[in-house]
Enzyme design. Sequence first.
Site, short mmCIF file in Angstrom:
data_model
loop_
_atom_site.label_atom_id
_atom_site.label_comp_id
_atom_site.label_asym_id
_atom_site.label_seq_id
_atom_site.Cartn_x
_atom_site.Cartn_y
_atom_site.Cartn_z
N HIS A 57 13.90 -5.09 -0.08
CA HIS A 57 12.58 -5.75 -0.05
C HIS A 57 11.78 -5.26 1.16
O HIS A 57 12.08 -5.61 2.31
CB HIS A 57 12.72 -7.27 0.01
CG HIS A 57 11.40 -7.97 -0.17
ND1 HIS A 57 11.10 -8.70 -1.30
CD2 HIS A 57 10.29 -8.02 0.60
CE1 HIS A 57 9.87 -9.18 -1.20
NE2 HIS A 57 9.35 -8.78 -0.04
N HIS A 59 7.57 -3.68 2.48
CA HIS A 59 6.15 -3.43 2.19
C HIS A 59 5.75 -2.13 2.90
O HIS A 59 5.26 -2.17 4.03
CB HIS A 59 5.28 -4.60 2.65
CG HIS A 59 5.52 -5.84 1.87
ND1 HIS A 59 4.77 -6.19 0.76
CD2 HIS A 59 6.46 -6.81 1.98
CE1 HIS A 59 5.23 -7.31 0.25
NE2 HIS A 59 6.26 -7.72 0.97
N GLN A 152 -0.65 -8.77 -4.67
CA GLN A 152 -0.57 -9.61 -3.46
C GLN A 152 -1.52 -10.80 -3.49
O GLN A 152 -1.20 -11.88 -3.00
CB GLN A 152 -0.87 -8.73 -2.23
CG GLN A 152 -1.01 -9.47 -0.92
CD GLN A 152 0.30 -9.99 -0.33
OE1 GLN A 152 1.05 -9.26 0.27
NE2 GLN A 152 0.55 -11.29 -0.51
N HIS A 210 7.99 -12.04 -5.49
CA HIS A 210 7.91 -12.90 -4.32
C HIS A 210 7.89 -14.31 -4.91
O HIS A 210 6.97 -14.64 -5.68
CB HIS A 210 6.62 -12.67 -3.55
CG HIS A 210 6.60 -11.42 -2.73
ND1 HIS A 210 6.75 -10.18 -3.25
CD2 HIS A 210 6.45 -11.27 -1.38
CE1 HIS A 210 6.69 -9.29 -2.27
NE2 HIS A 210 6.52 -9.92 -1.12
N GLU A 213 7.67 -18.47 -1.52
CA GLU A 213 7.70 -18.17 -0.08
C GLU A 213 6.80 -19.19 0.62
O GLU A 213 5.69 -18.90 1.05
CB GLU A 213 7.23 -16.74 0.20
CG GLU A 213 7.46 -16.33 1.66
CD GLU A 213 6.94 -14.95 1.99
OE1 GLU A 213 6.23 -14.33 1.18
OE2 GLU A 213 7.24 -14.49 3.12
N ASP A 309 11.62 -6.67 4.62
CA ASP A 309 10.26 -7.13 4.35
C ASP A 309 9.19 -6.35 5.11
O ASP A 309 8.34 -5.72 4.50
CB ASP A 309 10.14 -8.63 4.63
CG ASP A 309 8.98 -9.30 3.88
OD1 ASP A 309 8.43 -8.67 2.98
OD2 ASP A 309 8.66 -10.45 4.20
O1 LIG Z 1 6.42 -11.90 3.51
C1 LIG Z 1 5.46 -11.37 2.94
C2 LIG Z 1 4.93 -10.13 3.37
C3 LIG Z 1 3.88 -9.60 2.70
N1 LIG Z 1 3.34 -10.29 1.65
C4 LIG Z 1 3.83 -11.49 1.24
O2 LIG Z 1 3.33 -12.11 0.29
N2 LIG Z 1 4.88 -11.98 1.89
#
Ligand SMILES: O=c1cc[nH]c(=O)[nH]1
Length: 429
Positions: A57, A59, A152, A210, A213, A309
Amino acid sequence: MFDIVVKGGTLPDGRVADIGIRDGRIAAVERLDDAVEAGEVIDATGDLVSPPFVDPHFHMDATLSYGLPRINASGTLLEGIALWGELKQVMTVDEVKERALAYCDWAASLGLLAIRSHVDTCDDRLLGVQALLDVREAVKGYIDLQLVAFPQDGLYCDPTAYENTVRALDMGVDVVGGIPHFERTMAYGVASVTALCEIAAERGLLVDLHCDETDDPMSRHIETLAYETQRLGLQGRVTGSHLTSMHSMDNYYVSKLLPLMAEAQVAAIPNPLINIMLQGRHDTFPKRRGLTRVKEMQALGITVGWGQDCVRDPWYSLGTGDMLDVAFMGLHVAQMSAPEEMARCFDMVTAESAKIMHLDGYGLEVGCTASLVVLDAGDKIEAVRLRPDRLCVIAKGKVISRQARNDARLSIPGRPESVRRRHQPMGSG
Ligand SMILES: O=c1cc[nH]c(=O)[nH]1
């Protein structure tokens, strides 16, 4: 005749073996004759020889952008998303590629040779997608980069997100992503999980959302994800990333939820470095840990891999690309202190994450891809404790990185000259 022989290393399961490499594959895992012919012999006596680290995981479109255009003052996920939204307006394909390739250099030198990266699809130009598709091609000789189409700003919040997510998949992005807890309402969150799983089922793709979170215990999209996985026959192909709301959920509800996840073979990816920073920001004291229920999931047979992440981006200001840092933090926050739990933290940044990514040819068996890392550690627990030097990294049959062993020189009268952090049991010489 081998191209390379890695001699005398200790494998993650404790066996001591030589590894013979030929034509990019592992051709032998046994004690080989000392006179064996090889293009190069790498002495790994006393060192841990592991398959490469795997980050399930990440970005990569945002990595190394810390401070652009400003810093996340509140330290929250939401400010990070807003800040990233500002950066997206001004960044270029070349800038994203340059940062991503610099990060891949760090990763490769640390033995991190498989990365699943989310790539934002909420941008009509799909600039990050273009950039990371090029990076995937550029690094394919040494890093397996798997891309996740990630809306996102929300599949339904953003008016063109659905269309752009599908376009990204058409362009060759590998996995279907989403962010149900960020949709405007719970109902839209549920609808997004259904729609994304249906896209994956139609196209025969993996899913990694995701999911939840947040610290809100009522964020229960993981339940829908498990349900849709069963309904669409996606068992073993779906992952919930983050799952932090589970930390705060009612215990009775979790006792129903985890068996559903296990039955659907939904895997989990907690991201301990970032979520210990982002979560609990609305709490006074006690402050919640930003972590899902790792040991409880594992007890039911759910596959759990640690993810990194973020590295130096709108959400996380630090980070190195070292998956052992991630395992180290995860071990602490999840209180995985028993010897078998500490060792498992190493597996969670190697074999267990490889399983989540469905990596072909991963491992140290004959026939596997010849990718491995030699660590200055005696075993898996010592590797997590020391996060030691990667003495040698081999990717797809080629040595791509070497590092000298860290051996500090002391000048204190009455003390030895050389200090190593490796522990030699008393009396072992
Ligand atoms: O933890 C993260 C990092 C980037 N974008 C997200 O939605 N969560």
